[in-house]
Write a protein that holds these residues in place. Structure first.
Motif, PDB file in Angstrom:
ATOM      1  N   GLN A 296     -13.597  -5.132 -18.465  1.00 17.44           N
ATOM      2  CA  GLN A 296     -12.640  -4.317 -19.241  1.00 17.44           C
ATOM      3  C   GLN A 296     -12.632  -2.869 -18.756  1.00 17.44           C
ATOM      4  N   GLU A 297     -12.530  -2.725 -17.441  1.00 17.81           N
ATOM      5  CA  GLU A 297     -12.444  -1.408 -16.801  1.00 17.81           C
ATOM      6  C   GLU A 297     -11.102  -1.273 -16.092  1.00 17.81           C
ATOM      7  N   SER A 298     -10.746  -0.035 -15.731  1.00 17.62           N
ATOM      8  CA  SER A 298      -9.456   0.217 -15.078  1.00 17.62           C
ATOM      9  C   SER A 298      -9.569   0.057 -13.562  1.00 17.62           C
ATOM     10  N   LEU A 299      -8.424  -0.176 -12.933  1.00 18.85           N
ATOM     11  CA  LEU A 299      -8.342  -0.327 -11.469  1.00 18.85           C
ATOM     12  C   LEU A 299      -7.195   0.532 -10.963  1.00 18.85           C
ATOM     13  N   ALA A 300      -7.503   1.386  -9.956  1.00 16.21           N
ATOM     14  CA  ALA A 300      -6.486   2.296  -9.411  1.00 16.21           C
ATOM     15  C   ALA A 300      -6.139   1.890  -7.995  1.00 16.21           C
ATOM     16  N   LEU A 301      -4.867   2.110  -7.622  1.00 18.07           N
ATOM     17  CA  LEU A 301      -4.400   1.807  -6.266  1.00 18.07           C
ATOM     18  C   LEU A 301      -3.564   2.973  -5.752  1.00 18.07           C
ATOM     19  N   ILE A 302      -3.893   3.430  -4.544  1.00 15.42           N
ATOM     20  CA  ILE A 302      -3.130   4.492  -3.888  1.00 15.42           C
ATOM     21  C   ILE A 302      -2.463   3.897  -2.663  1.00 15.42           C
ATOM     22  N   MET A 303      -1.157   4.123  -2.532  1.00 16.69           N
ATOM     23  CA  MET A 303      -0.440   3.722  -1.329  1.00 16.69           C
ATOM     24  C   MET A 303       0.022   4.986  -0.630  1.00 16.69           C
ATOM     25  N   ALA A 304      -0.304   5.087   0.669  1.00 14.98           N
ATOM     26  CA  ALA A 304       0.014   6.299   1.438  1.00 14.98           C
ATOM     27  C   ALA A 304       0.822   5.927   2.671  1.00 14.98           C
ATOM     28  N   ASP A 305       1.810   6.774   2.988  1.00 13.12           N
ATOM     29  CA  ASP A 305       2.668   6.520   4.146  1.00 13.12           C
ATOM     30  C   ASP A 305       2.826   7.812   4.936  1.00 13.12           C
ATOM     31  N   ILE A 306       2.701   7.699   6.273  1.00 14.54           N
ATOM     32  CA  ILE A 306       2.864   8.887   7.119  1.00 14.54           C
ATOM     33  C   ILE A 306       4.350   9.224   7.191  1.00 14.54           C
ATOM     34  N   ASP A 307       4.682  10.474   6.882  1.00 15.05           N
ATOM     35  CA  ASP A 307       6.085  10.906   6.847  1.00 15.05           C
ATOM     36  C   ASP A 307       6.650  10.986   8.262  1.00 15.05           C
ATOM     37  N   TYR A 308       7.883  10.437   8.424  1.00 18.71           N
ATOM     38  CA  TYR A 308       8.640  10.518   9.690  1.00 18.71           C
ATOM     39  C   TYR A 308       7.823  10.003  10.885  1.00 18.71           C
TER      40      TYR A 308
ATOM     41  N   GLU B  50       1.348   2.644   7.080  1.00 15.07           N
ATOM     42  CA  GLU B  50       1.064   2.665   5.645  1.00 15.07           C
ATOM     43  C   GLU B  50      -0.386   2.236   5.382  1.00 15.07           C
ATOM     44  N   PHE B  51      -1.050   2.942   4.480  1.00 14.70           N
ATOM     45  CA  PHE B  51      -2.448   2.667   4.105  1.00 14.70           C
ATOM     46  C   PHE B  51      -2.538   2.473   2.596  1.00 14.70           C
ATOM     47  N   VAL B  52      -3.592   1.740   2.163  1.00 10.67           N
ATOM     48  CA  VAL B  52      -3.849   1.573   0.732  1.00 10.67           C
ATOM     49  C   VAL B  52      -5.316   1.926   0.470  1.00 10.67           C
ATOM     50  N   VAL B  53      -5.548   2.447  -0.742  1.00 12.63           N
ATOM     51  CA  VAL B  53      -6.905   2.757  -1.185  1.00 12.63           C
ATOM     52  C   VAL B  53      -7.107   2.093  -2.548  1.00 12.63           C
ATOM     53  N   VAL B  54      -8.141   1.261  -2.649  1.00 10.16           N
ATOM     54  CA  VAL B  54      -8.473   0.585  -3.908  1.00 10.16           C
ATOM     55  C   VAL B  54      -9.652   1.308  -4.540  1.00 10.16           C
ATOM     56  N   LEU B  55      -9.479   1.715  -5.810  1.00 11.69           N
ATOM     57  CA  LEU B  55     -10.501   2.489  -6.507  1.00 11.69           C
ATOM     58  C   LEU B  55     -10.881   1.777  -7.811  1.00 11.69           C
ATOM     59  N   PRO B  56     -11.901   0.905  -7.804  1.00 11.18           N
ATOM     60  CA  PRO B  56     -12.328   0.246  -9.043  1.00 11.18           C
ATOM     61  C   PRO B  56     -12.926   1.251 -10.019  1.00 11.18           C
ATOM     62  N   LYS B  57     -12.762   0.963 -11.304  1.00 15.03           N
ATOM     63  CA  LYS B  57     -13.329   1.775 -12.375  1.00 15.03           C
ATOM     64  C   LYS B  57     -12.925   3.251 -12.237  1.00 15.03           C
ATOM     65  N   THR B  58     -11.655   3.467 -11.975  1.00 15.20           N
ATOM     66  CA  THR B  58     -11.138   4.839 -11.799  1.00 15.20           C
ATOM     67  C   THR B  58      -9.931   5.030 -12.708  1.00 15.20           C
ATOM     68  N   ASP B  59      -9.924   6.105 -13.478  1.00 12.33           N
ATOM     69  CA  ASP B  59      -8.789   6.346 -14.367  1.00 12.33           C
ATOM     70  C   ASP B  59      -7.696   7.098 -13.613  1.00 12.33           C
TER      71      ASP B  59
ATOM     72  N   ALA C 292       5.933   4.259  -6.915  1.00 17.31           N
ATOM     73  CA  ALA C 292       5.550   5.679  -6.957  1.00 17.31           C
ATOM     74  C   ALA C 292       5.637   6.286  -5.557  1.00 17.31           C
ATOM     75  N   LEU C 293       5.255   5.531  -4.528  1.00 16.78           N
ATOM     76  CA  LEU C 293       5.354   6.029  -3.147  1.00 16.78           C
ATOM     77  C   LEU C 293       6.824   6.271  -2.782  1.00 16.78           C
ATOM     78  N   TYR C 294       7.692   5.339  -3.179  1.00 18.90           N
ATOM     79  CA  TYR C 294       9.120   5.499  -2.897  1.00 18.90           C
ATOM     80  C   TYR C 294       9.662   6.771  -3.558  1.00 18.90           C
ATOM     81  N   GLN C 295       9.218   7.028  -4.788  1.00 19.92           N
ATOM     82  CA  GLN C 295       9.647   8.235  -5.481  1.00 19.92           C
ATOM     83  C   GLN C 295       9.154   9.488  -4.750  1.00 19.92           C
TER      84      GLN C 295
END
Length: 491
Positions: free
Chosen positions: A355-367, A409-418, A476-479
């Motif tokens: 019952q913990e949170s899971l965070a995901l970051i998606m990153a893309d190099i511009d141009y 494009e890269f992704v970062v998985v962050l368990p137990k991160t708000d 969120a990355l598209y935005q």
């Protein structure tokens, strides 16, 4: 009228000669005779009886106390019980006991007797014979020892072949074999370092110090002369080091570790010497053939086990490397998409339970396509490697994961991160890349390489799929790109 008494005279006269004949026969067979008068507590012994007990003729004290005093203390109780039982039951008795001799040796004797009573049913005396059973006892002891040794070898063989924990089973083996041999120390020495040997396994008594992890440099065990013997597969047994021509250094080494006798067998791998199995004793010791056989059998078992363990470790490492390569992006050396697609569901299920949170970051190099057009694909590959390294350095926790999702494009998985924590990590990554000032003529953003990042955070639920988290981070990355790039947007 005269009566013929010739036959009676012959019988009477023959009795002493028959007694002498019986006595001489028993003496010749080295059987002692004895008689114990229960009324007076006096014992009569033949000279052979005295010789069996290591006494000079006519030197026995003549009492039951003097008799028991000659018996080994540990056997007196059982002998006394046998005598008492015979007196109670009035039956014949047999006892076996040890007699310590003046030269330090021990003789085993068999004691057989019969109880006699008078006409009034009163016990009057016990008479019997004594004979030497030392050879029989030694044979029995040797047989028992041989059976124990066979059982020990079988146990060791089964343990080594079945156990996956080589270190535990070898330590147990060394302990049991040392106890069986009755020596002060048993060691396994690794000689893979040609300059020195190292003690890797050991069991020792409380009277000697440990040699574990000791480096044996230029000693009696690994000098060239000894190595030649061991390389040929031969064992070396020294009953008393005082009879050997050791130099001062070797002598001091042996004295420091209280080694007066040793038996050493080689450990071979494909006929190549890699180690030694060595038994040490703090007193001179006459090594028996069964001692040699036990150590040589054990050395074969140990060599086989260690070879098998090394092969297993090699295969395990190879499989781990193959698995690592299968999950690694060859260009950037971070996890690939396959690994990400396995890792994210695993963490999702784990955090459902916790019952913990899971965070995901998606990153893309511009141009990035424009970057490749201007600087070429080799430069583009260098840029991808640098960005991957920056992201990996920004993510500190072992439980977090960085992966190449595809292309730039890269992704970062962050368990137990708000949400606050994930946004902070994303902003840190963005600033680190920005501050590198990697030239990019076609970026339109200060002419440097920048990142756009989307962040999403969820509390995983049993009926939901991690695909929902990926979709939110991607939106969120598209935005972030729609809003002008080089920024972090939270879903």
């Amino acid at each position: 009228m005269r009566k013929d008494i010739t036959s009676h005279k012959n019988t009477t006269e023959s009795q002493p000669s028959q007694t002498n004949f019986l006595k001489q026969t028993l003496e010749g067979a080295e059987v002692g005779t004895w008689d114990w008068d229960l009324m007076t507590n006096e014992m009569s012994w033949s000279q052979q009886q005295e010789r069996l007990f290591g006494l000079h003729p006519n030197s026995f004290g003549g009492t039951s106390e003097a008799f028991l005093a000659l018996v080994a203390p540990e056997d007196r109780v059982s002998l006394h019980q046998a005598l008492h039982k015979s007196l109670q039951s009035r039956e014949a008795f047999f006892a076996e006991f040890r007699v310590p001799l003046a030269d330090g040796s021990v003789r085993w004797l068999g004691h057989r007797g019969q109880v006699f009573a008078n006409s009034h049913e009163e016990l009057t005396h016990i008479a019997g014979i004594t004979f030497d059973i030392t050879a029989q006892k030694l044979t029995e002891a040797k047989l028992v020892q041989q059976i124990k040794q066979e059982r020990l070898i079988a146990k060791i063989s089964q343990g080594i072949s079945r156990s996956n924990k080589l270190r535990d089973i070898l330590q147990q083996t060394v302990r049991e074999v040392r106890a069986f041999l009755g020596v002060d120390r048993l060691v396994i020495i690794d000689l893979h370092d040609l300059i020195a040997g190292e003690v890797t396994y050991e069991d020792h008594s409380s009277t000697v110090q440990s040699m574990l992890t000791w480096k044996l440099r230029q000693t009696w065990l690994v000098n060239e002369q000894s190595l030649q013997v061991y390389r040929q597969g031969h064992s070396v047994a020294i009953a008393d080091i005082r009879n050997q021509n050791h130099n001062k250094t070797e002598q001091h080494f042996l004295e420091d570790f209280c080694i007066q006798a040793y038996l050493t067998t080689p450990l071979l791998e494909n006929h190549e010497l890699w180690g030694l199995l060595s038994a040490h004793h703090s007193e001179p010791k006459n090594w028996q053939p069964q001692d040699w056989r036990l150590l040589e059998t054990l050395s074969t078992q140990v060599s086989t086990a260690i070879q098998r363990d090394r092969l297993h470790q090699g295969l395990t490492q190879a499989n781990q490397e193959l698995k690592r390569l299968a999950y690694l992006d060859g260009l950037t050396q971070v996890a690939n998409r396959l690994r990400f697609e396995q890792f994210l569901p695993q963490e999702w299920r784990r955090l459902v339970r916790e019952q913990e949170s899971l965070a995901l970051i998606m990153a893309d190099i511009d141009y990035f396509k424009a970057y490749n057009d201007v600087y070429g694909h080799l430069a583009g590959d260098d840029c991808l490697r640098l960005i991957a390294q920056i992201i990996r350095d920004a993510v500190q926790r072992p439980a977090d994961m960085v992966a190449r999702y595809g292309g730039e494009e890269f992704v970062v998985v962050l368990p137990k991160t708000d949400l606050t924590g994930a946004q902070a990590v994303a902003e840190k990554i963005r600033l680190l890349v920005h501050d590198q000032h990697i030239p990019h003529k076609k970026s339109g953003l200060e002419h440097i390489v920048t990142l756009s990042l989307g962040v999403a955070v969820m509390s995983p639920q049993p009926l939901q799929s991690p695909e929902v988290l990926i979709k939110r981070a991607d939106q969120a990355l598209y935005q972030a790109k729609e809003m002008g790039r080089d920024r972090v947007v939270v879903a």
